[in-house]
Design an enzyme around this catalytic site. Structure first.
Site, mmCIF file in Angstrom:
data_model
loop_
_atom_site.group_PDB
_atom_site.id
_atom_site.type_symbol
_atom_site.label_atom_id
_atom_site.label_comp_id
_atom_site.label_asym_id
_atom_site.label_seq_id
_atom_site.Cartn_x
_atom_site.Cartn_y
_atom_site.Cartn_z
ATOM 1 N N GLN A 2 0.831 -1.207 0.000
ATOM 2 C CA GLN A 2 0.000 0.000 0.000
ATOM 3 C C GLN A 2 0.869 1.263 0.000
ATOM 4 O O GLN A 2 0.604 2.226 0.713
ATOM 5 C CB GLN A 2 -0.956 -0.005 1.192
ATOM 6 N N SER A 3 1.893 1.257 -0.835
ATOM 7 C CA SER A 3 2.837 2.373 -0.879
ATOM 8 C C SER A 3 2.255 3.593 -1.583
ATOM 9 O O SER A 3 1.841 3.514 -2.741
ATOM 10 C CB SER A 3 4.116 1.932 -1.599
ATOM 11 N N ASN A 4 2.258 4.729 -0.887
ATOM 12 C CA ASN A 4 1.922 5.998 -1.528
ATOM 13 C C ASN A 4 2.987 6.380 -2.542
ATOM 14 O O ASN A 4 2.690 6.944 -3.595
ATOM 15 C CB ASN A 4 1.824 7.114 -0.485
#
Length: 339
Positions: free
Chosen positions: A78-80
């Site tokens: 869930q990397s921005n």
């Protein structure tokens, strides 16, 4: 004067981000400390924006000049950051490969199919899930991805996690400090403290250098969300030194000017505590400001706790740096299913 002007910049944002007073959150916390937010979560039309775009604006010119055709980066599922690299690649017409390591022991059934990773894939990035655990350093999986692009005849340009240990990774948040100074002059106020989440380090590192120019480096309060505080502090130190040299600060930033609080990262990176969840709900219900369970929820938790403990003297003006990241909350849908 800091020499940020000597570096090329590729515009990826709307420009100066707004600062707003948060009166209902201020009142909920007793009203003795005035809370403001600088909304870097609203900084761009590129896939919901966020802090990484400030960094990438100074990295893209170098990528273009290198004649690369593929941006290669890394983050968690869930990397921005990988979302923003994918967005940048789409915007400038490059291909994108992102390694998405298993940094978070997730329990939600849709964690790897919604939010940041969904948008990353939607923008055409080659998203590669790898089972390696959390680490903010240079990763073998990232190096392997860079080599795979070369092996396929491509021209990769590597961007490390958070764009942080990139040589230009701290420049964007030097610019943040300069923006704040100009906005303070317009508003007729001066912020006593700046609250910012810290994990890979270049957001706080750049801010420290930027605010060192007016003697406020130690007023940039980093709230660690990594759970690896010694590694994070060492990386911030490295970024501060490199960035200070690049923009010709003219002095070495002292160790006591690098303030990182380690009390809020529990129970682990990417795992919200009950207190994190309470902070997320309070910000949402008082100001309709959405924070995420990985980063901003923990910095919000930290700020709330510091206000309650009396860390900030009465009458202080505190600026909360909202770095973005709200898409990740979709990966925690069970936790917030009832609000």
């Amino acid at each position: 004067m800091l020499r940020l002007d000597k570096f090329k910049k590729y515009s990826l944002t709307f420009g100066v981000t707004p600062i707003e007073h948060l009166p209902r959150l201020t009142a909920a916390l007793g009203g003795k400390v005035q809370i403001y937010a600088k909304r870097d979560d609203c900084n761009s039309g590129l896939a919901m924006g966020g802090n990484k775009l400030r960094k990438l604006e100074y990295i893209v010119p170098d990528a273009i000049e290198s004649n690369a055709d593929t941006l290669v980066s890394i983050g968690g599922v869930q990397s921005n950051h990988t979302r923003m690299v994918a967005a940048t690649a789409a915007k400038i017409g490059m291909k994108c490969v992102v390694v998405q390591e298993s940094w978070v022991p997730h329990e939600d059934a849709v964690y790897d199919r919604v939010g940041n990773i969904l948008m990353t894939r939607l923008m055409g990035a080659d998203s590669r899930i790898v089972e390696d655990g959390f680490d903010i350093g240079i990763r073998k999986s990232w190096e392997n991805a860079i080599q795979s692009v070369k092996d396929a005849g491509g021209k990769p340009y590597g961007i490390p996690a958070g764009a942080s240990v990139h040589k230009f990774g701290g420049l964007g948040y030097v610019g943040f400090a300069e923006e704040v100074r100009a906005q303070e002059a317009e508003m007729g106020i001066k912020f006593d403290y700046i609250i910012v989440c810290v994990v890979t380090g270049s957001t706080q590192g750049g801010m420290i250098v930027g605010f060192a120019a007016d003697g406020r480096a130690d007023r940039v309060i980093g709230i660690d969300a990594s759970g690896t505080p010694e590694q994070t502090r060492a990386q911030v130190r490295q970024i501060v030194d490199n960035t200070a040299e690049l923009v010709e600060l003219g002095r070495k930033v002292r160790d006591d000017e690098i303030v990182i609080l380690n009390d809020y990262a529990y129970p682990a990176y990417g795992v919200p505590s009950a207190e994190t969840n309470e902070a997320i709900r309070l910000a949402a219900r008082t100001e309709a400001m959405i924070t995420d369970p990985v980063y901003e929820g923990k910095s919000m938790q930290g700020m709330i706790d510091l206000v309650k403990k009396g860390y900030f003297p009465e009458g202080s003006k505190v600026l909360y740096a909202h770095l973005g990241g709200a898409p990740a909350i979709n990966g925690y849908s069970y936790t917030y299913r009832n609000g």
